[in-house]
Design an enzyme around this catalytic site. Structure first.
Site, PDB file in Angstrom:
ATOM      1  CB  CYS A  41      -3.075  45.943   7.278  1.00  0.00           C
ATOM      2  SG  CYS A  41      -4.230  44.783   6.875  1.00  0.00           S
ATOM      3  CE1 TYR A 183       3.610  37.078  -3.562  1.00  0.00           C
ATOM      4  CE2 TYR A 183       2.260  37.325  -1.388  1.00  0.00           C
ATOM      5  CZ  TYR A 183       2.993  36.630  -2.085  1.00  0.00           C
ATOM      6  OH  TYR A 183       3.293  35.243  -2.014  1.00  0.00           O
ATOM      7  CG  LEU A 186       2.277  39.828 -10.053  1.00  0.00           C
ATOM      8  CD1 LEU A 186       2.682  38.235  -9.423  1.00  0.00           C
ATOM      9  CD2 LEU A 186       2.349  39.581 -11.465  1.00  0.00           C
ATOM     10  N   GLY A 270       8.706  47.630  -4.186  1.00  0.00           N
ATOM     11  CA  GLY A 270       9.123  47.161  -3.037  1.00  0.00           C
ATOM     12  C   GLY A 270       8.715  48.399  -2.075  1.00  0.00           C
ATOM     13  CG  HIS A 444     -17.719  14.316  -3.041  1.00  0.00           C
ATOM     14  ND1 HIS A 444     -16.626  14.632  -3.849  1.00  0.00           N
ATOM     15  CD2 HIS A 444     -18.781  14.554  -3.814  1.00  0.00           C
ATOM     16  CE1 HIS A 444     -17.177  14.474  -5.367  1.00  0.00           C
ATOM     17  NE2 HIS A 444     -18.369  14.589  -5.141  1.00  0.00           N
TER      18      HIS A 444
END
Length: 460
Positions: A41, A183, A186, A270, A444
């Protein structure tokens, strides 16, 4: 031989906090790392890729600035500086994780590669030379995965890239060909297209993101094609070869034989577990048919006292799942609780632009599970904040149980899709209904305010 209370092999997002918390609980703990503290990571996964994706987003805004009424006459992409920025972020994260371990009393760090040498004993070939043998009653395996390299003729003879080596490129590929549309494929595909490379993605699946609903996958494909990425799905690659400075691929897509050449090839089909290199047979550790370490729902292997956490055990391969694995192990072993991985939520986010945030069941999964469902959909062109910011690609989707009005799953393909998904994940865990969310007061004009309108679509 040195004896410890706990041995942690691998310093990923589960291994590091586990080692620290066990030590603070009074366990003499050693963590073994063959490369760098932080695992995939921090070193070549989430941290570096998201740092570079931020640079790609900046390039995209500049290139399309006229949409916001601003003209930029010219700009240049400096990949060397982008990589240097990425490295600075990675080194900061890695340094923080390393210092955290070093400052924790009761934790020893061994830099080297560990293999089982007998029952619950390991030999560590130390990085700076020599060898050390260690043993413990509790052993935790957090060794992660490596890129899977498919057995395609000629692939082993060309200089292909992986998700690790592509991060070190300092010159932009003129044409990046990507094998795989998960992932990794892409995210890198859109990134390098935005930085100026021609990009082609080839995938064997009939649809992108095979675990997602067809409408979500189709919308992601449209995003990629709108960005200028060439997509080939339902494709089978027969041969890869190098011709001069280019890499040539022969493949069949939709029944037609095609040939494509590129300057660079990224293999992203993969991941494969780093389990066999541990020589698990020497301690009797069982692997599944894909070499992932077998665990039960409490992360216990077939060998009492040996546990696996993170990607090496299979299942959802996300950093946050590895971290949750550590929590489960710590609660059970030190806190004497009875927690498991059963029924935990598995949220995830793909960091394309727009993001895809997902949690819970897909529409297809809900139907297969026998639920009577309602499906709420809202296009991003109807979201006020998206219109105001000029980011209207994608849509929001929620699967609702028609009997109790509660959420079964959510897919948000849109700007800050992961953040909106997280709001709805908390609503799911809190047992809120679609009606409550439709009537809730949101500030908002946030993206999250569109949750009102999303569930209003069920009234039609």
């Amino acid at each position: 031989m040195r004896k410890f209370d706990a041995i942690v092999i691998g310093s990923g997002q589960g291994g590091v906090p586990l080692a620290k918390k066990l030590a603070k609980a009074g366990w003499q703990t050693v963590i073994v790392e063959k490369r760098w503290i932080g695992g995939t990571c921090i070193n070549d996964g989430c941290t570096p890729t998201k740092s570079m994706i931020a640079c790609g987003a900046a390039a995209h805004v500049i290139a399309n600035s006229q949409e916001w009424g601003i003209t930029v006459s010219d700009f240049k992409v400096d990949l060397e500086k982008i990589v240097a920025r990425k490295n600075k972020v990675v080194e900061s994260f890695r340094g923080g994780a390393t210092k955290g371990l070093e400052k924790t009393d009761g934790v020893s760090i061994l830099y080297g590669e560990a293999v089982f040498s007998g029952h619950k004993t390991l030999k560590v070939a130390l990085k700076d030379g020599g060898e050390e043998e260690i043993t413990a009653e509790h052993i935790f395996l957090n060794t992660g995965t490596l890129p899977k390299i498919p057995p395609i003729p000629g692939l082993d003879a060309v200089p292909y890239l992986t998700n690790t080596s592509i991060l070190e490129l300092t010159q932009l590929p003129s044409h990046l060909v990507i094998m795989g549309s998960g992932y990794i494929g892409l995210e890198f595909g859109q990134l390098f297209r935005r930085l100026g490379s021609q990009v082609t993605i080839i995938d064997k699946g009939k649809q992108l993101l095979k675990h997602e609903d067809e409408d979500v996958a189709a919308a992601v494909k449209k995003v990629m094609e709108t960005a200028g990425v060439m997509m080939h799905t339902d494709a089978s690659i027969q041969k890869v070869e190098q011709t001069g400075e280019t890499i040539r691929l022969q493949f069949t897509a939709n029944g037609q034989h095609q040939v494509i050449t590129g300057s660079h090839l990224l293999v992203a089909v993969g991941r494969t577990p780093q389990s066999k290199s541990l020589q698990p047979e020497k301690t009797g550790l069982a692997l599944d048919d894909k070499d992932f370490i077998r665990v039960n729902d409490k992360l216990e292997t077939n060998v009492p006292g040996i546990y696996a956490l993170g990607d090496v055990k299979g299942g959802p391969a996300f950093t946050h799942i590895s971290y949750n694995d550590y929590l489960i192990l710590y609660k059970n072993l030190v806190g004497k609780q009875d927690t498991s991985i059963q029924d935990r939520p598995v949220p995830y986010c793909m960091f394309t632009d727009p993001q895809l945030g997902r949690v819970g069941m897909t529409e297809k999964e809900a139907k297969e599970a026998g639920h009577t469902i309602k499906v709420a959909c809202l296009d991003m062109t109807r979201v006020a904040r998206a219109i105001e910011t000029g980011n209207t690609q994608g849509f929001m989707k929620a699967v609702v149980d028609a009997n109790d009005d509660k959420l079964l799953g959510v897919a948000i393909l849109g700007p800050e899709g992961g953040e909106i998904m997280s709001v709805l994940q908390m609503a799911m865990l809190g047992g809120m209904t679609a009606t409550q969310l439709r009537e809730m007061v949101f500030a908002h004009p946030l993206y999250s305010e569109s949750i009102n309108n999303l569930f209003m679509t069920l009234d039609k």
